[in-house]
Design a protein around this motif. Structure first.
Motif, PDB file in Angstrom:
ATOM      1  N   ASP A 388       0.813  -1.220   0.000  1.00  0.00           N
ATOM      2  CA  ASP A 388       0.000   0.000   0.000  1.00  0.00           C
ATOM      3  C   ASP A 388       0.846   1.269   0.000  1.00  0.00           C
ATOM      4  OD1 ASP A 388       1.002  -0.502   2.505  1.00  0.00           O
ATOM      5  OD2 ASP A 388      -0.770   0.227   3.585  1.00  0.00           O
ATOM      6  N   THR A 390       3.939   3.704  -1.798  1.00  0.00           N
ATOM      7  CA  THR A 390       4.617   4.006  -3.061  1.00  0.00           C
ATOM      8  C   THR A 390       6.123   3.828  -2.860  1.00  0.00           C
ATOM      9  OG1 THR A 390       4.956   6.340  -2.552  1.00  0.00           O
ATOM     10  CG2 THR A 390       2.852   5.728  -3.591  1.00  0.00           C
ATOM     11  N   ALA A 419       6.214   8.625 -12.690  1.00  0.00           N
ATOM     12  CA  ALA A 419       4.957   7.860 -12.668  1.00  0.00           C
ATOM     13  C   ALA A 419       5.053   6.679 -11.712  1.00  0.00           C
ATOM     14  CB  ALA A 419       4.625   7.373 -14.080  1.00  0.00           C
ATOM     15  N   GLN A 420       6.192   5.937 -11.765  1.00  0.00           N
ATOM     16  CA  GLN A 420       6.330   4.770 -10.891  1.00  0.00           C
ATOM     17  C   GLN A 420       6.584   5.178  -9.437  1.00  0.00           C
ATOM     18  OE1 GLN A 420       8.654   4.934 -13.687  1.00  0.00           O
ATOM     19  NE2 GLN A 420       7.044   4.088 -14.998  1.00  0.00           N
ATOM     20  N   ASP A 422       5.290   7.427  -7.706  1.00  0.00           N
ATOM     21  CA  ASP A 422       4.052   7.776  -7.003  1.00  0.00           C
ATOM     22  C   ASP A 422       2.967   6.707  -7.140  1.00  0.00           C
ATOM     23  OD1 ASP A 422       4.875  10.377  -6.053  1.00  0.00           O
ATOM     24  OD2 ASP A 422       4.798  11.032  -8.140  1.00  0.00           O
ATOM     25  N   THR A 423       3.332   5.518  -7.610  1.00  0.00           N
ATOM     26  CA  THR A 423       2.373   4.416  -7.778  1.00  0.00           C
ATOM     27  C   THR A 423       2.524   3.415  -6.633  1.00  0.00           C
ATOM     28  OG1 THR A 423       2.451   4.625 -10.185  1.00  0.00           O
ATOM     29  CG2 THR A 423       1.637   2.539  -9.306  1.00  0.00           C
ATOM     30  N   GLU A 424       1.407   2.964  -6.086  1.00  0.00           N
ATOM     31  CA  GLU A 424       1.478   1.972  -5.009  1.00  0.00           C
ATOM     32  C   GLU A 424       2.172   0.708  -5.503  1.00  0.00           C
ATOM     33  OE1 GLU A 424      -2.462   1.292  -3.649  1.00  0.00           O
ATOM     34  OE2 GLU A 424      -2.602   3.176  -2.541  1.00  0.00           O
ATOM     35  N   ARG A 427       0.513  -2.060  -7.500  1.00  0.00           N
ATOM     36  CA  ARG A 427       0.179  -1.834  -8.912  1.00  0.00           C
ATOM     37  C   ARG A 427       1.409  -1.821  -9.805  1.00  0.00           C
ATOM     38  NH1 ARG A 427      -2.627   3.592  -8.802  1.00  0.00           N
ATOM     39  NH2 ARG A 427      -2.769   3.225 -11.066  1.00  0.00           N
ATOM     40  N   LEU A 428       2.600  -1.999  -9.250  1.00  0.00           N
ATOM     41  CA  LEU A 428       3.819  -2.037 -10.045  1.00  0.00           C
ATOM     42  C   LEU A 428       4.001  -3.414 -10.674  1.00  0.00           C
ATOM     43  CD1 LEU A 428       6.353  -0.171  -7.705  1.00  0.00           C
ATOM     44  CD2 LEU A 428       5.138   0.765  -9.683  1.00  0.00           C
ATOM     45  N   GLN A 432       9.462  -3.714 -11.907  1.00  0.00           N
ATOM     46  CA  GLN A 432       9.552  -2.465 -11.144  1.00  0.00           C
ATOM     47  C   GLN A 432       9.731  -2.749  -9.652  1.00  0.00           C
ATOM     48  OE1 GLN A 432       5.877  -0.852 -12.563  1.00  0.00           O
ATOM     49  NE2 GLN A 432       6.813   0.157 -14.339  1.00  0.00           N
ATOM     50  N   LYS A 433       9.058  -3.787  -9.150  1.00  0.00           N
ATOM     51  CA  LYS A 433       9.255  -4.180  -7.750  1.00  0.00           C
ATOM     52  C   LYS A 433      10.693  -4.641  -7.519  1.00  0.00           C
ATOM     53  CE  LYS A 433       4.457  -5.699  -7.086  1.00  0.00           C
ATOM     54  NZ  LYS A 433       3.581  -6.892  -6.900  1.00  0.00           N
TER      55      LYS A 433
END
Length: 615
Positions: A388, A390, A419-420, A422-424, A427-428, A432-433
């Motif tokens: 949960d 970012t 963009a990434q 600020d994304t939870e 949702r990556l 990206q994780k």
């Protein structure tokens, strides 16, 4: 034959395919490549009929069987061997029917079909596949419920390989395999008798196991002949030609437009100006190829410590009072690049945890330099990220004293842009994780970086970026990976983890590949009477050795040329980059030393081959 004709498909209004076409002849082995998110896995679902096309057609021969690994084998009480045998539903159905059939003609048909599909050797074939994927004979008799999800994925893979569908769809099959399992799968796919469509970011697998590359780009499909390296060269040449044509057309357009602007209102030149306007209107625009977004990793540089930075003396480690590794006497210096070899279950991850000080020793000593900092990356750490939060929030929590711009700069250094950032995390993408977990692992500029399967979720471009980052990194690296390409470019020392201990492996990775590809002998050979000349098998072996040595020389020569180009850059020798220049110079010296050894081995191999041919 798989025929994909003018297909179109969109997800939430975003087109993934627009009039895309390709034809794959029966028996071809094809690697499906493209940037993450372009629709590779979606294409598999379209082929299986799980999704409906917006337009076009995907056609297969009548009664063609499609197989793939959608999920792990269930955690049941059925043994691994029986689970794999049940994957061939035709064989299972025929055997069940044979128990109850009474009609003589039907019984004859059943027996004929069982013979046609080689049903009586099924157990041996299933056992061989399970063994290749890392299961011992004892484990094959155990229930599926005794194994974790990752191991049950291997069972599911074994099942689909055993069933031998007419079209085999494999989506990143090596993600749950060790290096040994990946090399076994490579050989198995080379011999597979039917059509294979393979999604993979493993460059070596795409070079060795497939003969064609199907490239998904800009919603179109293009089939290339050859493995990944041949595709990359061909695509680069095509892009260069396209860019040159676009540049020439732009110059031509500018010339015509200049003429029109000068003379369109002059009576004696108006007709010629109008003609050029028509020529401009008729020109079909040639678009210059879009440059791919550069992938990168930026590891912070550690300060230098006196060697050794870490030692194990008489160490033993394990779990629940049972030692997995014993008699460990190991030393690590800050300039070491070490790859751990050995099958899953032999203790590679256990050793990584001991080195990272995440598993206490059962006996012996672990001696670390007083200021040693260690970065540790393992696949389970992706699950430890807070879903949960970012990436920006992760760094704010870990580095509360730093300003947000500094956090964003760190994230950008690992390819996670605005963009990434600020994304939870939930949702990556997996890649990206993995980038975020790698950033966290290297946040403190570690002197020792331990990477346990770092490439599972990274695409090919990201893997190449990781190679570059590790090459430039001035700390020690311990690698556990099934990516042969990564290991061959980064590691300069090999440790083999086997039989409860760890020892240096004196050969190189090519020799290790060869050892794994040789079938195990269950009994010693009988002595044979010497023959006057070398056998055909001996000549083949010598030729193979010479080719391997030549390939090694070529690879090191390419690395030398790349490093020489880097060292020829005057900007590298600016005062503020003195440390960086020293790193590249040291790497160049190491490559030159390796090249000298490789050339000597090649010369000796050629001498042995020539002597054998003259005998």
């Amino acid at each position: 034959m798989l025929r994909i004709e003018d297909i179109s498909y969109s997800v939430e209004g975003r087109p993934l395919f627009e009039q895309a076409s390709a034809t794959i002849p029966a028996g071809h082995k094809v690697g499906l490549v493209g940037r993450n998110g372009t629709g590779k896995t979606t294409l598999f679902r379209l082929i299986r009929g799980e999704l409906s096309l917006d337009g076009g057609e995907i056609a297969l021969p009548p009664r063609a069987r499609i197989g793939g690994v959608a999920q792990e084998a269930p955690a049941s009480d059925v043994s691994l061997l029986d689970t794999v045998l049940a994957a061939d539903t035709e064989r299972a159905g025929l055997l069940a029917e044979a128990e109850t059939a009474r009609d003589p003609d039907r019984i004859a048909e059943i027996q004929t079909r069982l013979a046609d599909i080689d049903a009586w050797s099924a157990e041996g074939r299933a056992a061989a596949i399970l063994s290749g994927l890392g299961f011992t004979e004892a484990e094959q008799a155990m229930p599926c419920a005794a194994f974790s999800g990752g191991w049950r994925m291997r069972v599911a893979l074994a099942g689909v390989l055993f069933a031998q569908p007419d079209l085999l769809l494999l989506d990143e099959p090596t993600n749950y395999l060790d290096l040994e399992g990946a090399l076994w799968l490579e050989g198995y796919l080379q011999r597979y008798p039917h059509t294979v469509l393979l999604i993979s970011h493993d460059r070596e697998l795409l070079n060795r196991a497939v003969g064609h590359i199907l490239h998904l780009e800009e919603r179109k499909l293009t089939l290339w002949t050859g493995g990944y390296d041949a595709f990359a060269r061909g695509r680069a040449e095509r892009r260069a030609a396209q860019a040159a044509e676009a540049k020439k057309q732009e110059a031509r357009r500018a010339h015509l437009q200049s003429y029109v602007d000068r003379f369109r209102y002059k009576a004696d030149k108006a007709r010629q100006a109008q003609a050029r306007l028509k020529m401009l209107a008729k020109m079909e625009p040639i678009a210059a190829p879009e440059e791919a977004t550069a992938q990168r990793f930026t590891f912070p540089e550690p300060d230098q410590l006196s060697p050794p930075i870490l030692r194990l003396e008489g160490a033993a480690a394990g779990y629940d009072g049972r030692a997995v590794l014993k008699r460990l006497d190991l030393r690590i210096d800050q300039d070491d690049r070490i790859a751990l070899l050995g099958r899953n279950g032999q203790g590679k991850s256990t050793l990584a945890k001991v080195l990272a000080d995440r598993l206490a020793l059962m006996e012996g000593r672990r001696i670390a330099a007083p200021k040693l900092r260690i970065g540790y990356f393992a696949q389970h750490q992706l699950d430890e990220l807070r879903a949960d939060e970012t990436p920006l929030a992760h760094l704010a929590r870990l580095r509360p004293g730093e300003a947000p711009p500094r956090h964003r700069a760190r994230l950008a250094g690992f390819g996670l842009h605005a963009a990434q950032a600020d994304t939870e995390v939930a949702r990556l993408s997996g890649g990206q994780k993995a980038r975020l977990a790698l950033l966290i692992a290297t946040l403190d500029a570690p002197h020792l970086l331990i990477l346990d399967e770092p490439t599972n979720h990274l695409d090919i471009e990201s893997r190449e970026a990781l190679v570059e980052a590790l090459t430039a990194y001035s700390g020690a690296v311990i690698l556990v990976a099934h990516d042969f390409h990564l290991l061959s470019l980064v590691a300069d020392r090999l440790w083999r983890v086997a039989d409860g201990t760890v020892a240096p492996y004196e050969g190189d990775l090519e020799r290790y590949r060869t050892e794994l590809s040789q079938p195990e002998r269950t009994a010693p050979r009988k002595p044979v009477k010497p023959k006057p000349g070398p056998s055909k098998e001996r000549l083949t072996e010598l030729r193979s050795e010479a080719r391997r040595c030549e390939d090694r020389v070529e690879k090191l020569t390419e690395m030398r040329e790349k490093l020489a180009k880097k060292l020829a850059d005057p900007a590298l020798y600016a005062p503020e980059r003195a440390d960086e220049a020293a790193v590249w110079q040291r790497k160049y010296a190491e490559v030159m030393e390796g090249l000298e050894r490789a050339e000597a081995l090649w010369v000796r191999a050629m001498e042995r081959l020539e002597a054998a041919q003259d005998a």
